[in-house]
Scaffold this active site. Structure first.
Site, PDB file in Angstrom:
ATOM      1  CB  ALA A  60      -0.874  -0.021   1.248  1.00 22.49           C
ATOM      2  N   GLY A  99       0.420  -5.132   0.731  1.00 22.22           N
ATOM      3  CA  GLY A  99      -0.736  -5.086  -0.156  1.00 22.22           C
ATOM      4  C   GLY A  99      -0.408  -5.635  -1.541  1.00 22.22           C
ATOM      5  CD  GLU A 102      -2.799  -7.779   2.285  1.00 27.73           C
ATOM      6  OE1 GLU A 102      -2.491  -6.587   2.108  1.00 27.73           O
ATOM      7  OE2 GLU A 102      -3.506  -8.159   3.229  1.00 27.73           O
ATOM      8  CD  GLU A 122       1.182  -5.962   5.226  1.00 30.03           C
ATOM      9  OE1 GLU A 122       1.993  -6.878   5.506  1.00 30.03           O
ATOM     10  OE2 GLU A 122       0.496  -5.982   4.195  1.00 30.03           O
TER      11      GLU A 122
HETATM   12  N1  3HC Z   1       4.548   3.496   0.175  1.00 29.10           N
HETATM   13  C1  3HC Z   1       5.029   4.717  -0.122  1.00 29.10           C
HETATM   14  N2  3HC Z   1       6.320   4.960  -0.421  1.00 29.10           N
HETATM   15  C2  3HC Z   1       7.142   3.907  -0.417  1.00 29.10           C
HETATM   16  C3  3HC Z   1       6.721   2.608  -0.108  1.00 29.10           C
HETATM   17  C4  3HC Z   1       5.336   2.414   0.178  1.00 29.10           C
HETATM   18  N3  3HC Z   1       4.837   1.204   0.454  1.00 29.10           N
HETATM   19  N4  3HC Z   1       7.772   1.761  -0.179  1.00 29.10           N
HETATM   20  C5  3HC Z   1       8.827   2.511  -0.525  1.00 29.10           C
HETATM   21  N5  3HC Z   1       8.449   3.808  -0.672  1.00 29.10           N
HETATM   22  C6  3HC Z   1       9.294   4.929  -1.077  1.00 29.10           C
HETATM   23  C7  3HC Z   1      10.380   5.229  -0.067  1.00 29.10           C
HETATM   24  O1  3HC Z   1       9.933   6.107   0.923  1.00 29.10           O
HETATM   25  C8  3HC Z   1      11.457   5.833  -0.944  1.00 29.10           C
HETATM   26  O2  3HC Z   1      11.094   7.166  -1.175  1.00 29.10           O
HETATM   27  P1  3HC Z   1      12.213   8.280  -1.427  1.00 29.10           P
HETATM   28  O3  3HC Z   1      12.975   7.836  -2.635  1.00 29.10           O
HETATM   29  O4  3HC Z   1      11.439   9.529  -1.602  1.00 29.10           O
HETATM   30  O5  3HC Z   1      13.069   8.294  -0.197  1.00 29.10           O
HETATM   31  C9  3HC Z   1      11.315   5.069  -2.256  1.00 29.10           C
HETATM   32  O6  3HC Z   1       9.990   4.509  -2.246  1.00 29.10           O
HETATM   33  C10 3HC Z   1      12.308   3.942  -2.443  1.00 29.10           C
HETATM   34  O7  3HC Z   1      12.283   3.126  -1.257  1.00 29.10           O
HETATM   35  P2  3HC Z   1      13.609   2.486  -0.647  1.00 29.10           P
HETATM   36  O8  3HC Z   1      14.655   3.538  -0.543  1.00 29.10           O
HETATM   37  O9  3HC Z   1      13.201   1.780   0.582  1.00 29.10           O
HETATM   38  O10 3HC Z   1      14.014   1.482  -1.813  1.00 29.10           O
HETATM   39  P3  3HC Z   1      14.693   0.058  -1.718  1.00 29.10           P
HETATM   40  O11 3HC Z   1      14.888  -0.376  -3.119  1.00 29.10           O
HETATM   41  O12 3HC Z   1      15.847   0.109  -0.782  1.00 29.10           O
HETATM   42  O13 3HC Z   1      13.604  -0.897  -1.043  1.00 29.10           O
HETATM   43  C11 3HC Z   1      11.432  -1.850  -0.726  1.00 29.10           C
HETATM   44  C12 3HC Z   1      12.420  -1.197  -1.713  1.00 29.10           C
HETATM   45  C13 3HC Z   1      11.957  -3.205  -0.275  1.00 29.10           C
HETATM   46  C14 3HC Z   1      10.129  -2.027  -1.447  1.00 29.10           C
HETATM   47  C15 3HC Z   1      11.274  -0.936   0.520  1.00 29.10           C
HETATM   48  O14 3HC Z   1      10.986   0.372   0.074  1.00 29.10           O
HETATM   49  C16 3HC Z   1      10.179  -1.343   1.451  1.00 29.10           C
HETATM   50  O15 3HC Z   1      10.381  -2.218   2.264  1.00 29.10           O
HETATM   51  N6  3HC Z   1       9.009  -0.689   1.360  1.00 29.10           N
HETATM   52  C17 3HC Z   1       7.937  -0.892   2.259  1.00 29.10           C
HETATM   53  C18 3HC Z   1       7.204  -2.163   1.961  1.00 29.10           C
HETATM   54  C19 3HC Z   1       6.054  -2.320   2.916  1.00 29.10           C
HETATM   55  O16 3HC Z   1       6.163  -2.119   4.100  1.00 29.10           O
HETATM   56  N7  3HC Z   1       4.904  -2.699   2.373  1.00 29.10           N
HETATM   57  C20 3HC Z   1       3.734  -2.852   3.157  1.00 29.10           C
HETATM   58  C21 3HC Z   1       3.010  -1.551   3.229  1.00 29.10           C
HETATM   59  S1  3HC Z   1       1.610  -1.610   4.283  1.00 29.10           S
HETATM   60  C22 3HC Z   1       0.456  -2.433   3.358  1.00 29.10           C
HETATM   61  O17 3HC Z   1       0.734  -2.857   2.271  1.00 29.10           O
HETATM   62  C23 3HC Z   1      -0.890  -2.556   3.967  1.00 29.10           C
HETATM   63  C24 3HC Z   1      -1.741  -3.533   3.243  1.00 29.10           C
HETATM   64  O18 3HC Z   1      -1.711  -4.760   3.905  1.00 29.10           O
HETATM   65  C25 3HC Z   1      -3.144  -3.076   3.158  1.00 29.10           C
END
Ligand code: 3HC
Ligand code: NAI
Length: 699
Positions: A60, A99, A102, A122
């Protein structure tokens, strides 16, 4: 276009293109529903869902949490996918997370390239999968494996996902062609619409006892955190309720999580970690210098750990010690540490050997002629460091970066010993260096922009979270720590036991209490450092007399079997020691302090206020770039609970006026100058502004 659709022969292809990580923003969700409707209506026989760029959907859009929800919600998107009348095949590459995974779970089939990974991270954001993850994963792989995956938040490789049954096939790149071929194969064999929602959770590991045991385990492993317990409740719901009811239960839990303070704190840390390596005002043209080989001076506690960080990232290291004995000791310790990792099953023996071989020892400075970066980790003595840097200046090639791991010393003074102060920087690792993720990058007056860019890049490459600091005594973290450590000493002399103090802080979520940390690091370190100070520099004797008395009794902490606590020589188990209480009483009486009962709230509050007030000073002086940088430093270097967001986040949540009032009250009570609220805090409160406002005005 965020989501596009094309018909390739008889297969519909939906492509998401939302760089950098294809997060499921409102536009992507809308685009998915529209593309799906088009695919449903055309002549396609199956639908492939894939992503452009570096990864499949990584979750998400975290920046949308806390804002009003916009339809379609992700569960609605997923219901549309799962309900499609043609097989939908997810084609995964990169990291299909949260997400994103998912969405894939709502497809009828899943294939992935071999270097892809899938996961539900998450929990690391104080959340739980809110679009069916807790309901679909146990249906596919059972309760145990599902809880293991969802409560840890750890991604699994494509091979493991295949073995578990989370995906159906690992394919060779190029992914699009492979996914199209897979889709045609499924069409040819008349594959059914396999909907995970219609499966049942295997009953064998879904007993009430099993869930109770998970609750207890996670209560210990993820102490203080709410999301893991809710995850157990959701998976339990999956095993007891019909799919739609389970999904509704999950959604309710998810929404409550998004509104929780813990999740707000963890989301703050997520973004702050990614902001921290960005150096404000850096010349945009400055490119990191290439780092292929690294030198390390000093193979003690820190040098050895730092060498491992680079070897772990595949970067060859030359480790220099004073003499062969020192070198043998240093290399043996590295070998022992790798051995422990292997014995814990966290690393294969082969890989450990490969990494160890990347570290070459020497006692000859001439061997450092080709290194691109050298990090000095010798004794904390300006004299010794000056000698080392003068020598490095002679032998290192032009353009090599010369870094110091000093904890407190003036990096400008070190830089001045060399003919190239622009190439000198502080790279301050935290003990144990191969584990702790914080890396303070200390910018000296002359440090060149491309040196800073390199420091940030190499820090990330070796898996650290780099945070920029300016030169001052203790930089960001240790400067704040001095205030915090003072409160631990004062609370003790006023009547709190070490156990009570540590308990108050661990109760808040700190990984360890301040006195247990002191015992781990060795009480002699602070003692020796104090010996070099004048009485005025040392401050109020009440803030160190107990520590001094213990060291003078030979109680140096864990290494001597006793410090603030007593340690079992075999198990290292900690126990309260009445002798320490006697020392405390004696010192209190010597300094005219009458013991009183301190509440845990008072103890905690004083420690937090000490950190926060110094944090404001550090910000105002420009030692730290942003409040979030301080938070990241405390979370990754000092065991501050990420789910409390760090000291500055804590202050913002509590309200700056409340913090200022509390500091004033402490100042009135004690008369101590250090409780005077920092000028920046006073100013923000008087103008009714927040730290965010201050940051926005500054830039
Ligand atoms: N939402 C918004 N922005 C995000 C994001 C997300 N899910 N994931 C990454 N970004 C942004 C970062 O803030 C960063 O922004 P910036 O360049 O402005 O600083 C950019 O994307 C690149 O991210 P990284 O520097 O972390 O890039 P990497 O290549 O090192 O890592 C990744 C990529 C493994 C995808 C890592 O970004 C990550 O772990 N992201 C989060 C994944 C996550 O937690 N997903 C679950 C979200 S909650 C959810 O999905 C709820 C659902 O169940 C309903
Ligand atoms: P240590 O005493 O364990 O190791 C220092 C090593 O440097 C010894 O092995 C010694 O033989 C070697 N050495 C001394 N002079 C040398 C020289 N001229 N040339 C080559 N080698 C030399 O010390 P530790 O704890 O590793 O600390 C090193 C530096 O890291 C210090 O500046 C310290 O302040 C800093 N630091 C220490 C942390 C800790 O928790 N121990 C945390 C962060 C920084």
């Amino acid at each position: 276009m965020l989501v596009s659709y094309e018909l390739v022969d008889d297969i519909g292809v939906i492509t998401v293109n939302n760089p950098p990580v294809n997060a499921l923003s409102h536009g992507v969700r809308e685009g998915l529903v529209t593309a799906l409707a088009t695919a449903q209506a055309d002549s396609s026989k199956a639908i492939v869902l894939l992503c452009e760029g570096r990864t499949f959907i990584a979750g998400a859009d975290i920046s949308e949490f806390g804002k009003p929800p916009q339809a379609p919600s992700l569960p609605e998107v997923n219901a549309a996918i799962e309900g499609a009348s043609k097989p939908v095949i997810a084609a995964l590459h990169g990291t299909a997370l949260g997400g994103g995974f998912e969405v894939a779970l709502s497809c009828h089939y899943r294939c992935a390239v071999s270097d892809a990974a899938v996961g539900l991270p998450e929990v690391k954001l104080g959340l739980l999968p809110g679009a069916g993850g807790t309901q679909r994963v146990p249906r596919l792989i059972g309760v145990e494996a599902a809880l293991d995956m969802i409560a840890s938040g750890k991604p699994v490789t494509a091979a493991k996902a295949l073995k578990l049954g989370l995906i159906d096939r690992v394919v060779d790149a190029p992914l699009k062609a492979a996914a199209l071929a897979y889709a045609r194969e499924l069409v040819a064999e008349g594959a059914m619409l396999r909907r995970v929602r219609d499966m049942t959770v295997p009953a064998e590991d879904a007993s009430a006892e099993q869930f109770a045991s998970w609750r207890t385990t996670l209560g210990k492993r993820m102490r203080g955190q709410q999301a893991p317990q809710r995850i157990v409740a959701c998976v339990e719901a999956a095993s007891r309720l019909p799919f739609d009811e389970g999904l509704a239960f999950e959604r309710g839990q998810f929404v409550e999580c998004t509104e929780s303070e813990q999740s707000a704190a963890l989301r703050h840390i997520f973004f702050a970690e990614r902001q921290a390596p960005k150096v404000l005002g850096l010349d945009p043209a400055s490119q990191p210098r290439p780092i292929q080989r690294v030198g390390i001076i000093g193979g003690g506690t820190m040098g050895g750990g730092i060498a491992m960080c680079f070897a772990n990232a595949g970067i060859p290291v030359t480790l220099l010690e004073l003499n062969q004995d020192g070198l043998d000791r240093g290399l043996a310790l590295i070998g022992k540490n790798y051995g422990i990792t292997v014995s814990k099953g966290k690393l294969s023996e082969q890989e450990a050997i490969r990494r160890e071989r990347l570290i070459r020892g020497t006692t000859d400075y001439a061997d450092l002629g080709e290194v691109d970066l050298v990090i000095e980790a010798v004794f904390e003595s300006m004299e010794v460091k000056r000698q080392v840097f003068a020598r490095l200046d002679e032998v290192c090639k032009p353009g090599a970066i010369l870094a110091t791991n000093t904890s407190y010393l003036d990096v400008n003074e070190i830089a001045r010993v060399t003919s190239r102060p622009q190439d000198v920087v502080g790279l301050h690792f935290f003990s144990p260096a191969n584990i702790m993720r914080l890396l303070e990058v200390v910018r000296a007056d002359d440090t060149a922009d491309d040196v800073l860019a390199t420091a940030m890049a190499i820090g990330k490459r070796i898996g650290k979270v780099p945070v920029l600091a300016r030169v001052c005594f203790g930089f960001i973290g240790n400067r704040m720590l001095r205030q915090y450590a003072r409160e631990a000493q004062l609370c003790m002399i006023e009547g709190a036991s070490p156990e009570q103090i540590d308990g108050a802080l661990t109760g808040f979520g700190m990984a360890m209490g301040p006195l247990a940390v002191g015992d781990l690091a060795g009480l002699d370190i602070g003692y020796k450092a104090r010996q070099a100070l004048t009485d005025a520099q040392k401050g109020d004797p009440k803030s160190y007399c107990i520590a001094d008395a213990l060291v003078e009794m030979g109680r140096l902490g864990q290494k001597s079997g006793a410090g603030y606590y007593r340690y079992d020589p075999e198990t290292r188990a900690r126990s309260v020691d009445p002798e320490v209480l006697e020392v405390i009483e004696a010192q209190a009486s010597k300094h005219g302090v009458s013991p009183r009962a301190l509440s845990s709230d008072e103890i905690l509050d004083r420690h937090l206020m000490a950190l926060v007030n110094e944090g404001f000073r550090i910000l105002e002086e420009g030692i730290a770039q942003r409040p979030g940088d301080i938070d990241v430093a405390y979370v990754h270097g000092y065991g501050f609970p990420a789910y409390q967001g760090g000291p500055m986040f804590y202050a913002a949540q509590r309200g700056l006026a409340s913090v200022r009032d509390r500091l004033k009250a402490l100042q009135r009570q004690t008369g101590a100058g250090y409780w005077e609220p920092a000028p920046l805090l006073e100013r923000l409160v008087s103008k009714g502004k927040s730290l965010d406002d201050w940051m926005a005005e500054k830039h």
